[in-house]
Write a protein that holds these residues in place. Structure first.
Motif, mmCIF file in Angstrom:
data_model
loop_
_atom_site.group_PDB
_atom_site.id
_atom_site.type_symbol
_atom_site.label_atom_id
_atom_site.label_comp_id
_atom_site.label_asym_id
_atom_site.label_seq_id
_atom_site.Cartn_x
_atom_site.Cartn_y
_atom_site.Cartn_z
ATOM 1 N N GLY A 120 5.020 13.382 -10.305
ATOM 2 C CA GLY A 120 5.194 14.346 -9.221
ATOM 3 C C GLY A 120 5.812 15.660 -9.680
ATOM 4 N N GLY A 135 4.058 3.744 4.591
ATOM 5 C CA GLY A 135 4.158 4.196 3.203
ATOM 6 C C GLY A 135 3.283 5.421 3.015
ATOM 7 N N ILE A 136 3.090 5.828 1.770
ATOM 8 C CA ILE A 136 2.210 6.985 1.554
ATOM 9 C C ILE A 136 1.178 6.703 0.466
ATOM 10 C CG2 ILE A 136 3.951 8.694 2.198
ATOM 11 C CD1 ILE A 136 3.879 9.365 -0.919
ATOM 12 N N ARG A 137 0.073 7.399 0.595
ATOM 13 C CA ARG A 137 -0.970 7.408 -0.427
ATOM 14 C C ARG A 137 -1.356 8.861 -0.654
ATOM 15 N NH1 ARG A 137 -1.378 3.337 -3.252
ATOM 16 N NH2 ARG A 137 -2.361 1.438 -2.523
ATOM 17 N N ILE A 138 -1.466 9.236 -1.909
ATOM 18 C CA ILE A 138 -2.025 10.546 -2.203
ATOM 19 C C ILE A 138 -3.527 10.345 -2.306
ATOM 20 C CG2 ILE A 138 -1.999 12.522 -3.767
ATOM 21 C CD1 ILE A 138 0.718 11.997 -2.402
ATOM 22 N N THR A 139 -4.290 11.132 -1.555
ATOM 23 C CA THR A 139 -5.748 10.965 -1.533
ATOM 24 C C THR A 139 -6.422 11.912 -2.522
ATOM 25 O OG1 THR A 139 -6.001 12.587 0.241
ATOM 26 C CG2 THR A 139 -5.686 10.309 0.910
ATOM 27 N N GLY A 140 -7.648 11.598 -2.830
ATOM 28 C CA GLY A 140 -8.418 12.391 -3.778
ATOM 29 C C GLY A 140 -8.783 11.545 -4.979
ATOM 30 N N GLU A 195 0.840 -1.193 0.000
ATOM 31 C CA GLU A 195 0.000 0.000 0.000
ATOM 32 C C GLU A 195 0.885 1.257 0.000
ATOM 33 O OE1 GLU A 195 -3.748 1.751 2.465
ATOM 34 O OE2 GLU A 195 -2.716 0.016 3.322
ATOM 35 N N GLY A 254 -3.868 13.608 13.220
ATOM 36 C CA GLY A 254 -2.577 14.233 13.492
ATOM 37 C C GLY A 254 -1.541 13.164 13.765
ATOM 38 N N GLU A 268 -10.063 13.596 3.866
ATOM 39 C CA GLU A 268 -9.150 12.456 3.874
ATOM 40 C C GLU A 268 -7.701 12.949 3.786
ATOM 41 O OE1 GLU A 268 -8.664 8.267 1.557
ATOM 42 O OE2 GLU A 268 -10.095 9.709 0.735
ATOM 43 N N GLY A 324 -8.318 18.866 -4.788
ATOM 44 C CA GLY A 324 -7.718 18.933 -3.453
ATOM 45 C C GLY A 324 -7.103 17.632 -2.998
ATOM 46 N N ALA A 325 -6.007 17.223 -3.638
ATOM 47 C CA ALA A 325 -5.309 16.007 -3.211
ATOM 48 C C ALA A 325 -4.776 16.192 -1.790
ATOM 49 C CB ALA A 325 -4.141 15.707 -4.163
ATOM 50 N N GLY A 326 -4.696 15.095 -1.065
ATOM 51 C CA GLY A 326 -4.145 15.116 0.293
ATOM 52 C C GLY A 326 -3.202 13.939 0.471
ATOM 53 N N ILE A 327 -2.797 13.680 1.708
ATOM 54 C CA ILE A 327 -1.929 12.522 1.929
ATOM 55 C C ILE A 327 -2.424 11.659 3.082
ATOM 56 C CG2 ILE A 327 0.161 13.684 1.115
ATOM 57 C CD1 ILE A 327 0.959 13.578 4.206
ATOM 58 N N ARG A 328 -2.082 10.411 2.987
ATOM 59 C CA ARG A 328 -2.303 9.446 4.064
ATOM 60 C C ARG A 328 -1.004 8.687 4.247
ATOM 61 N NH1 ARG A 328 -6.134 10.311 7.085
ATOM 62 N NH2 ARG A 328 -8.277 9.876 6.504
ATOM 63 N N ILE A 329 -0.610 8.519 5.488
ATOM 64 C CA ILE A 329 0.508 7.625 5.766
ATOM 65 C C ILE A 329 -0.100 6.244 5.964
ATOM 66 C CG2 ILE A 329 2.495 7.163 7.242
ATOM 67 C CD1 ILE A 329 2.660 9.849 5.760
ATOM 68 N N THR A 330 0.402 5.257 5.219
ATOM 69 C CA THR A 330 -0.173 3.912 5.283
ATOM 70 C C THR A 330 0.599 3.037 6.272
ATOM 71 O OG1 THR A 330 1.213 3.138 3.464
ATOM 72 C CG2 THR A 330 -0.931 4.047 2.876
ATOM 73 N N ASN A 375 11.469 18.508 -7.562
ATOM 74 C CA ASN A 375 10.418 18.130 -6.613
ATOM 75 C C ASN A 375 10.732 16.857 -5.847
ATOM 76 O OD1 ASN A 375 9.118 20.362 -7.537
ATOM 77 N ND2 ASN A 375 7.353 19.295 -8.423
ATOM 78 N N ALA A 379 10.775 16.420 -1.948
ATOM 79 C CA ALA A 379 9.627 16.078 -1.106
ATOM 80 C C ALA A 379 9.621 14.596 -0.740
ATOM 81 C CB ALA A 379 8.321 16.450 -1.812
ATOM 82 N N ILE A 415 3.897 19.340 -4.743
ATOM 83 C CA ILE A 415 3.572 18.126 -5.499
ATOM 84 C C ILE A 415 2.046 17.944 -5.553
ATOM 85 C CG2 ILE A 415 3.617 15.597 -5.344
ATOM 86 C CD1 ILE A 415 6.693 17.555 -4.515
ATOM 87 N N LEU A 416 1.372 18.223 -4.445
ATOM 88 C CA LEU A 416 -0.093 18.091 -4.431
ATOM 89 C C LEU A 416 -0.735 19.082 -5.408
ATOM 90 C CD1 LEU A 416 -0.776 17.575 -0.602
ATOM 91 C CD2 LEU A 416 -0.573 15.829 -2.388
ATOM 92 N N LEU A 451 0.774 16.096 9.336
ATOM 93 C CA LEU A 451 2.103 15.789 9.868
ATOM 94 C C LEU A 451 2.539 16.961 10.738
ATOM 95 C CD1 LEU A 451 3.750 14.337 6.628
ATOM 96 C CD2 LEU A 451 2.231 13.237 8.273
ATOM 97 N N LEU A 505 5.963 18.797 -0.059
ATOM 98 C CA LEU A 505 4.891 17.960 -0.594
ATOM 99 C C LEU A 505 3.726 18.783 -1.147
ATOM 100 C CD1 LEU A 505 4.443 14.933 -0.890
ATOM 101 C CD2 LEU A 505 3.327 14.933 1.338
#
Lengths: 226, 226
Positions: free
Chosen positions: A184, A213-218, A154, B181, B154, B211-217, A189, A192, B199-200, B158, B196
């Motif tokens: 990216g 790990g990371i996921r970009i959401t949206g 993931e 958080g 979502e 509006g992309a965001g991030i999630r740490i998995t 860049n 980042a 990049i978004l 950080l 980041l």
């Protein structure tokens, strides 16, 4: 923008954890893969080991030979040896796509972001290599030990380059091995994603995560890349 | 580590998109919130507007008054005015927690990572402020227009600081307003989240994301923060 499939992929530092895992997944996806090491014998032995259970064998050779023979070269070496490794191979890497995976970790403070004077390891790679080399930066955030399994990982792969076509090729490779590759932007860049790795290491320790790990959401329109 | 609840929260630049959205969500979560602007009248008017439908009214005042009266101050101003805004308020911010949200975007190239000479906007804030000010850096990656709605957003927040207790307080505030958080380590690590954002913005354009965001998995043990 054109996404071209490389005819052969070389992995410099392919006996390391990340290099070996990338090589194995790429071979499983049907690519012709060769791994390199400073010690050709060792590359050969590890290639044989990795090829067990693969329908398409991975070959092993010296870094020099891999740089010369493959047409897309992934470089997976520690930051401390990035500059010397690339300098030595610069001539052979002319006019090729080089995928740098280097994260500027400076032991013992690996949980602290310490970007190099150039701004990022990727920009340092471009400075060392010939102008004709198309540098792409990727695979900074994926945990090698997870990539080494057959499990779904993931994690998104953020791909950076000033060359859009080369970038698209590497986005394709990330997708081939079961991750989600995402454009990216410019090579600059890459800072980042490189910096983010120190944060992921910090979180692994702080929150007892086994390979964050990371996921970009949206909602992404993946047909509109460019 | 102690997570202390601030008795009052001030938002410098609280009439801007991010500032107003943070103020509103914090007020909804039960916090006493005041927003500041260079123009006290404008702060007052916007506070009144934001307070419609809130059980707990947001108050408005000059940036100076907010810096003096609140005991935790969120600073949400553009990079171009970060240094001058903080310099002017430095005396009043002594011994307080200051949450800097600044992303070093340099128009027109906002999709390109351009970290300042100090390494990050957060380190620049610390350099401008008094040593007794506990600088925390957070809220770089959340889209203001999404935060302004009542919808679930979502995106992870950080949070960086060299002061663990102050960091824990801000992790708590992020959780209070419906985000997750996460401790991201030292203040220097803020470079990762700041970078980041470019990049978004690039991805919003490239992939038509709203509006992309991030999630740490990964599986987080949220009881083991420290």
């Amino acid at each position: 923008m054109q996404e071209q499939q490389p005819t052969s992929i070389g992995v410099i530092g392919g006996t390391g954890n990340l290099g070996a895992a990338l090589a194995t997944r790429l071979a499983k996806a049907g690519h012709a893969v060769m791994i390199g090491s400073r010690d050709a014998e060792r590359a050969h032995a590890v290639a044989q080991e990795l090829s067990t259970n693969l329908s398409k064998a991975i070959s092993g050779a010296s870094n020099d030979q891999v740089a010369e023979q493959a047409d897309l070269i992934i470089v997976s070496v520690p930051f401390a040896s990035q500059q010397s490794t690339l300098s030595a191979l610069a001539d052979k890497l002319k006019n090729k796509i080089v995928v740098d995976t280097c994260v500027p970790l400076m032991p013992p403070k690996v949980m602290r972001v310490q970007l190099p004077a150039e701004g990022s390891a990727a920009l340092r790679a471009q400075a060392v290599l010939d102008e004709s080399t198309r540098v792409v930066s990727a695979f900074h955030n994926v945990a090698a030990h997870k990539l080494a399994t057959d499990d779904q990982v993931e994690c998104d792969v953020l791909v950076f380059s000033d060359d859009k076509d080369a970038r698209a090729t590497v986005v394709g490779l990330a997708n081939d091995i079961g991750l989600r590759g995402l454009h990216g932007g410019a090579l600059a860049n890459s800072a980042a994603a490189e910096a983010l790795t120190s944060i992921l290491i910090f979180m692994n320790k702080t929150y007892k995560v086994d390979g964050a790990g990371i996921r970009i959401t949206g909602h992404f329109d993946l047909s509109s890349q460019g």
